[in-house]
Design a protein around this motif. Sequence first.
Motif, PDB file in Angstrom:
ATOM      1  N   GLU A 329       0.881  -1.038   0.154  1.00  0.00           N
ATOM      2  CA  GLU A 329      -0.193  -0.120  -0.024  1.00  0.00           C
ATOM      3  C   GLU A 329       0.868   1.125  -0.282  1.00  0.00           C
ATOM      4  OE1 GLU A 329      -3.108   0.536  -0.542  1.00  0.00           O
ATOM      5  OE2 GLU A 329      -3.378  -1.597  -0.968  1.00  0.00           O
ATOM      6  N   ALA A 330       2.031   1.256   0.534  1.00  0.00           N
ATOM      7  CA  ALA A 330       2.751   2.248   0.635  1.00  0.00           C
ATOM      8  C   ALA A 330       3.526   2.861  -0.859  1.00  0.00           C
ATOM      9  CB  ALA A 330       4.113   2.260   1.736  1.00  0.00           C
ATOM     10  N   CYS A 331       3.826   1.752  -1.404  1.00  0.00           N
ATOM     11  CA  CYS A 331       4.294   1.765  -2.688  1.00  0.00           C
ATOM     12  C   CYS A 331       2.777   2.308  -3.792  1.00  0.00           C
ATOM     13  CB  CYS A 331       4.503   0.435  -3.681  1.00  0.00           C
ATOM     14  SG  CYS A 331       6.212  -0.032  -2.826  1.00  0.00           S
ATOM     15  N   ALA A 332       1.821   1.916  -3.514  1.00  0.00           N
ATOM     16  CA  ALA A 332       0.633   2.436  -4.343  1.00  0.00           C
ATOM     17  C   ALA A 332       0.195   3.859  -3.718  1.00  0.00           C
ATOM     18  CB  ALA A 332      -0.751   1.613  -3.917  1.00  0.00           C
ATOM     19  N   GLU A 333       0.191   4.106  -2.580  1.00  0.00           N
ATOM     20  CA  GLU A 333      -0.002   5.471  -2.019  1.00  0.00           C
ATOM     21  C   GLU A 333       0.811   6.455  -2.693  1.00  0.00           C
ATOM     22  OE1 GLU A 333      -0.611   8.157   1.904  1.00  0.00           O
ATOM     23  OE2 GLU A 333       0.273   6.003   2.137  1.00  0.00           O
ATOM     24  N   ASN A 334       2.261   6.135  -2.820  1.00  0.00           N
ATOM     25  CA  ASN A 334       3.181   7.170  -3.245  1.00  0.00           C
ATOM     26  C   ASN A 334       3.088   7.347  -4.903  1.00  0.00           C
ATOM     27  OD1 ASN A 334       4.504   8.086  -0.882  1.00  0.00           O
ATOM     28  ND2 ASN A 334       5.127   6.218  -0.363  1.00  0.00           N
ATOM     29  N   LEU A 335       2.731   6.136  -5.684  1.00  0.00           N
ATOM     30  CA  LEU A 335       2.646   6.381  -6.830  1.00  0.00           C
ATOM     31  C   LEU A 335       1.374   7.054  -7.509  1.00  0.00           C
ATOM     32  CD1 LEU A 335       3.684   2.796  -7.756  1.00  0.00           C
ATOM     33  CD2 LEU A 335       5.230   4.650  -8.296  1.00  0.00           C
ATOM     34  N   ARG A 336       0.439   6.923  -6.578  1.00  0.00           N
ATOM     35  CA  ARG A 336      -0.746   7.611  -6.913  1.00  0.00           C
ATOM     36  C   ARG A 336      -0.707   9.172  -6.760  1.00  0.00           C
ATOM     37  NH1 ARG A 336      -3.940   2.984  -3.933  1.00  0.00           N
ATOM     38  NH2 ARG A 336      -4.630   1.687  -5.765  1.00  0.00           N
ATOM     39  N   ALA A 337       0.171   9.625  -5.681  1.00  0.00           N
ATOM     40  CA  ALA A 337       0.495  10.815  -5.382  1.00  0.00           C
ATOM     41  C   ALA A 337       1.185  11.638  -6.409  1.00  0.00           C
ATOM     42  CB  ALA A 337       1.168  11.041  -3.911  1.00  0.00           C
ATOM     43  N   MET A 338       1.937  10.505  -7.352  1.00  0.00           N
ATOM     44  CA  MET A 338       2.779  11.201  -8.587  1.00  0.00           C
ATOM     45  C   MET A 338       1.991  11.099  -9.683  1.00  0.00           C
ATOM     46  SD  MET A 338       6.830   9.623  -7.974  1.00  0.00           S
ATOM     47  CE  MET A 338       6.189   7.907  -7.226  1.00  0.00           C
ATOM     48  N   GLY A 339       0.735  10.652  -9.563  1.00  0.00           N
ATOM     49  CA  GLY A 339      -0.156  10.610 -10.678  1.00  0.00           C
ATOM     50  C   GLY A 339      -0.192   9.487 -11.551  1.00  0.00           C
ATOM     51  N   VAL A 340       0.365   8.405 -10.930  1.00  0.00           N
ATOM     52  CA  VAL A 340       0.451   7.093 -11.613  1.00  0.00           C
ATOM     53  C   VAL A 340      -0.770   6.490 -11.285  1.00  0.00           C
ATOM     54  CG1 VAL A 340       1.791   4.861 -11.700  1.00  0.00           C
ATOM     55  CG2 VAL A 340       2.816   7.084 -11.527  1.00  0.00           C
ATOM     56  N   ARG A 341      -1.343   5.538 -12.113  1.00  0.00           N
ATOM     57  CA  ARG A 341      -2.444   4.590 -11.933  1.00  0.00           C
ATOM     58  C   ARG A 341      -2.052   3.351 -11.356  1.00  0.00           C
ATOM     59  NH1 ARG A 341      -6.213   1.110 -14.980  1.00  0.00           N
ATOM     60  NH2 ARG A 341      -5.171   1.454 -16.928  1.00  0.00           N
ATOM     61  N   VAL A 342      -2.574   3.004 -10.397  1.00  0.00           N
ATOM     62  CA  VAL A 342      -2.221   1.974  -9.568  1.00  0.00           C
ATOM     63  C   VAL A 342      -3.490   1.026  -9.315  1.00  0.00           C
ATOM     64  CG1 VAL A 342      -0.739   0.814  -7.775  1.00  0.00           C
ATOM     65  CG2 VAL A 342      -0.170   2.904  -8.768  1.00  0.00           C
ATOM     66  N   GLU A 343      -3.644  -0.233  -9.194  1.00  0.00           N
ATOM     67  CA  GLU A 343      -4.356  -1.017  -8.867  1.00  0.00           C
ATOM     68  C   GLU A 343      -3.825  -2.130  -7.884  1.00  0.00           C
ATOM     69  OE1 GLU A 343      -6.408  -3.045 -12.133  1.00  0.00           O
ATOM     70  OE2 GLU A 343      -6.643  -1.110 -13.012  1.00  0.00           O
ATOM     71  N   THR A 344      -4.493  -2.649  -6.793  1.00  0.00           N
ATOM     72  CA  THR A 344      -3.972  -3.487  -5.795  1.00  0.00           C
ATOM     73  C   THR A 344      -5.009  -4.461  -5.541  1.00  0.00           C
ATOM     74  OG1 THR A 344      -4.494  -2.019  -3.709  1.00  0.00           O
ATOM     75  CG2 THR A 344      -2.324  -1.761  -4.816  1.00  0.00           C
ATOM     76  N   GLY A 345      -4.341  -5.507  -5.017  1.00  0.00           N
ATOM     77  CA  GLY A 345      -5.188  -6.651  -4.433  1.00  0.00           C
ATOM     78  C   GLY A 345      -4.566  -7.047  -2.996  1.00  0.00           C
ATOM     79  N   PRO A 346      -5.034  -8.165  -2.536  1.00  0.00           N
ATOM     80  CA  PRO A 346      -4.492  -8.653  -1.347  1.00  0.00           C
ATOM     81  C   PRO A 346      -3.101  -9.137  -1.355  1.00  0.00           C
ATOM     82  CG  PRO A 346      -6.731  -9.869  -1.726  1.00  0.00           C
ATOM     83  CD  PRO A 346      -6.310  -9.113  -3.003  1.00  0.00           C
ATOM     84  N   ASP A 347      -2.822  -9.548  -2.703  1.00  0.00           N
ATOM     85  CA  ASP A 347      -1.299 -10.139  -2.767  1.00  0.00           C
ATOM     86  C   ASP A 347      -0.650  -9.656  -3.845  1.00  0.00           C
ATOM     87  OD1 ASP A 347      -2.643 -11.607  -4.361  1.00  0.00           O
ATOM     88  OD2 ASP A 347      -1.548 -13.495  -3.708  1.00  0.00           O
ATOM     89  N   TRP A 348      -1.090  -8.551  -4.597  1.00  0.00           N
ATOM     90  CA  TRP A 348      -0.718  -8.163  -5.776  1.00  0.00           C
ATOM     91  C   TRP A 348      -0.871  -6.640  -5.914  1.00  0.00           C
ATOM     92  CZ3 TRP A 348      -4.087  -5.432  -8.996  1.00  0.00           C
ATOM     93  CH2 TRP A 348      -5.318  -5.981  -8.714  1.00  0.00           C
ATOM     94  N   ILE A 349       0.040  -5.939  -6.959  1.00  0.00           N
ATOM     95  CA  ILE A 349      -0.152  -4.721  -7.243  1.00  0.00           C
ATOM     96  C   ILE A 349       0.265  -4.585  -8.836  1.00  0.00           C
ATOM     97  CG2 ILE A 349       2.493  -4.430  -6.630  1.00  0.00           C
ATOM     98  CD1 ILE A 349       1.779  -1.377  -5.896  1.00  0.00           C
ATOM     99  N   GLU A 350      -0.496  -3.760  -9.561  1.00  0.00           N
ATOM    100  CA  GLU A 350      -0.431  -3.417 -10.929  1.00  0.00           C
ATOM    101  C   GLU A 350      -0.250  -1.971 -11.247  1.00  0.00           C
ATOM    102  OE1 GLU A 350      -2.447  -5.877 -13.849  1.00  0.00           O
ATOM    103  OE2 GLU A 350      -3.249  -4.289 -14.747  1.00  0.00           O
ATOM    104  N   ILE A 351       0.853  -1.662 -11.865  1.00  0.00           N
ATOM    105  CA  ILE A 351       1.077  -0.294 -11.967  1.00  0.00           C
ATOM    106  C   ILE A 351       1.064   0.101 -13.543  1.00  0.00           C
ATOM    107  CG2 ILE A 351       3.100   1.275 -11.878  1.00  0.00           C
ATOM    108  CD1 ILE A 351       3.990  -0.646  -9.542  1.00  0.00           C
ATOM    109  N   HIS A 352       0.296   1.034 -14.052  1.00  0.00           N
ATOM    110  CA  HIS A 352       0.024   1.435 -15.304  1.00  0.00           C
ATOM    111  C   HIS A 352       1.116   2.909 -15.891  1.00  0.00           C
ATOM    112  CE1 HIS A 352      -3.336  -1.577 -15.853  1.00  0.00           C
ATOM    113  NE2 HIS A 352      -3.280  -1.333 -14.530  1.00  0.00           N
ATOM    114  N   PRO A 353       1.846   2.541 -16.715  1.00  0.00           N
ATOM    115  CA  PRO A 353       2.493   3.696 -17.223  1.00  0.00           C
ATOM    116  C   PRO A 353       1.566   4.790 -17.977  1.00  0.00           C
ATOM    117  CG  PRO A 353       3.700   1.725 -17.939  1.00  0.00           C
ATOM    118  CD  PRO A 353       2.291   1.284 -17.337  1.00  0.00           C
ATOM    119  N   GLY A 354       1.934   6.062 -17.987  1.00  0.00           N
ATOM    120  CA  GLY A 354       0.899   6.984 -18.589  1.00  0.00           C
ATOM    121  C   GLY A 354       1.569   8.258 -18.540  1.00  0.00           C
ATOM    122  N   ALA A 355       1.114   9.078 -18.220  1.00  0.00           N
ATOM    123  CA  ALA A 355       1.685  10.650 -18.364  1.00  0.00           C
ATOM    124  C   ALA A 355       2.872  10.602 -17.333  1.00  0.00           C
ATOM    125  CB  ALA A 355       0.575  11.736 -17.773  1.00  0.00           C
TER     126      ALA A 355
END
Length: 410
Positions: A329-355
């Motif tokens: 969640e720390a990775c997801a929160e910080n990436l979202r703060a940078m404007g990166v689209r992120v999805e998470t589940g119980p044991d996974w994280i998916e990061i989508h390149p964009g702007a």
Amino acid sequence: MPVVDIPGSKSITARALFLAAAADGVTTLVRPLRSDDTEGFAEGLTRLGYRVGRTPDSWQVDGRPQGPAVAEADVYCRDGATTARFLPTLAAAGHGTYRFDASEQMRRRPLLPLTRALRDLGVDLRHEDREGHHPLTVHASGVAGGEVTLDAGQSSQYLTALLMLGPLTEKGLRVHVTDLVSVPYVEITTAMMRAFGVEVTREGNDFVVPPGGYRATTYPIEPDASTSSYFFAAAALTGGEVTVPGLGEGALQGDLGFVDVLRRMGAGVEIGADRTTVRGTGTLRGLTVNMRDISDTMPTLAAIAPFADGPVRIEDVANTRVKECDRLEACAENLRAMGVRVETGPDWIEIHPGAAPEGTEIKTYGDHRIVMSFAVTGLRVPGISFDDPGCVRKTFPGFHEEFAALRARL
């Protein structure tokens, strides 16, 4: 070609301190890691009555196979998970009353599978506040050994602690494991026990450890592979090149496998007999990767994922939620703060390149790996700062200086 001198492995240093303390004779550890975690471990041994002599490049430990030299001790484990899990296990083999406490961060981290197994082996162990968490007190009277069942699905450190205890018991140990994460860390343990004179055998899901104790030795500590991941990732991200000496084909640490992830993403990787080199190619491919066995490098991959040419999905990393912080969640929160689209589940994280990501202050939650991972992001994103940059002292007090020097060379 930048060559980076990485400090000694935290995981290996902690195990070596336990094994040296348990061995018969004086052990010399060559190039141990000097950090808050390992200094805390050495201090804990001293509180238990073990002699730890220190020079700039080595530590000498007087082993005591019979256990701690004092009948009572109060040990503060700081933030160190290895300290907080290994030292109570070591103390259980002695005779006396030993109390262990830790930082608020470490108090939140789980301990119950290990302490339940120790109780099943007859150890009188009591949690003072919350069951399964520090503080705890061990009323030690030796450990007979025998058979025990363990769930090591949250942390392989539970199994490591029991395996290292085995030779100090009267009958040895057979540990039946119902779940196990981070298998390469267990392989580090068994290889190191072999160097100290004990052979662990595996029979399916059972690990068998003979009694008889350890013999002292001189043990060199290899560079930390988890720490190396930030420098390898920097090369892959910038199109530069980084070589880490001391980590090569014979390395004990499974986290060197992170370079195979970088290779899949398009980086050039060369693993030699005694060094590893990563070369960036200007391309980072998206991928799906299972990081169960190298989960400490999950934040490193997450931090460079926004610069891939497609989504990066990291799977089977549930145990990262019970580290120094909820790293997923720390990775997801910080990436979202940078404007990166992120999805998470119980044991996974998916990061989508964009702007292009935007600079922000990284919320570190006091976790050294969050700081070091997003320092790599900062090579491509201006304006990255940290709310607690100093927490890197846990494993690499000189990280910011070393990384700044690498940045200049890249």
